[in-house]
Design an enzyme around this catalytic site. Sequence first.
Site, PDB file in Angstrom:
ATOM      1  N   GLU A 217       0.843  -1.198   0.000  1.00 42.60           N
ATOM      2  CA  GLU A 217       0.000   0.000   0.000  1.00 42.60           C
ATOM      3  C   GLU A 217       0.874   1.241   0.000  1.00 42.60           C
ATOM      4  OE1 GLU A 217      -3.098   0.315   2.924  1.00 42.60           O
ATOM      5  OE2 GLU A 217      -3.553  -1.833   2.850  1.00 42.60           O
TER       6      GLU A 217
ATOM      7  N   GLU B 229     -13.132   3.134   3.428  1.00 39.57           N
ATOM      8  CA  GLU B 229     -11.959   3.128   4.304  1.00 39.57           C
ATOM      9  C   GLU B 229     -12.388   2.899   5.748  1.00 39.57           C
ATOM     10  OE1 GLU B 229      -8.506   3.677   4.012  1.00 39.57           O
ATOM     11  OE2 GLU B 229      -8.786   3.280   1.876  1.00 39.57           O
ATOM     12  N   PHE B 230     -11.766   1.920   6.399  1.00 40.65           N
ATOM     13  CA  PHE B 230     -12.051   1.693   7.812  1.00 40.65           C
ATOM     14  C   PHE B 230     -11.697   2.949   8.609  1.00 40.65           C
ATOM     15  CE2 PHE B 230     -11.255  -2.754   6.392  1.00 40.65           C
ATOM     16  CZ  PHE B 230     -12.513  -3.249   6.685  1.00 40.65           C
TER      17      PHE B 230
END
EC number: 3.2.1.147
Length: 244
Positions: A125, A180-181
Amino acid sequence: EFFHGWYMEPLTKGRYPAIMRKIVGSRLPKFNKTEAKLVTGSYDFLGLNYYVTQYAKPKPNPYPSETHTAMMDAGVDLTFKNSRGEYPGPVFAEDANSYYYPKGIYYVMDYFKTKYGNPLIYITENGISTPGSENRCEAIADYKRIDYLCSHLCFLRKVIKEKGVNVRGYFAWALGDNYEFGKGFTVRFGLSYVNWDNLDDRNLKESGKWYQRFINGTAKNSAKQDFLRSSLSSQSQKKRLADA
């Protein structure tokens, strides 16, 4: 050592880092000989995520209590501002008051090579968010994301060439806007714009077009200009930045 070393020392040496053993003491489990042999070398590759860089300053280590957390043992405060009032680089996310430092990926890769015997690494990422409140036109014109990706890829290429770091893959986060968490749909990380009201409605952003050219090799000649623009845009910000 309380972040990467916590799992890398066992995977490469069959024990926890010395500083962790010293500070945490009896609260830290110990590997017996069988366990140490079993865990050492028990990985195929490392997947590393890299987004931002923070400064660390000493913080008294509190006596263990019911509210004690593992990160308290490190005895540090993490901050985006150094003692001179400088930030490490351009703004990463305004709402979180966070900043990124492209050259940091160079140091992290070199550190892993030197410390842990040049393991096989994939960057799983690496990316930057933009506000989810932007309209379609604003979201697609994401030149800030091009700055971010280009500057990090430049330093990643540099550390591979100069240090021989064993990085075999890179994944920009993310292919498309996503949930997105912790943030939900309030931020966008994608190289492609996604209409939340119609998920089939998608448009490649400027960053996605640039990334296509980069992967195809047609952006190589312009990479230096893109990186220069990235550097200049960061220096033109009002907030004081630390030297790269």
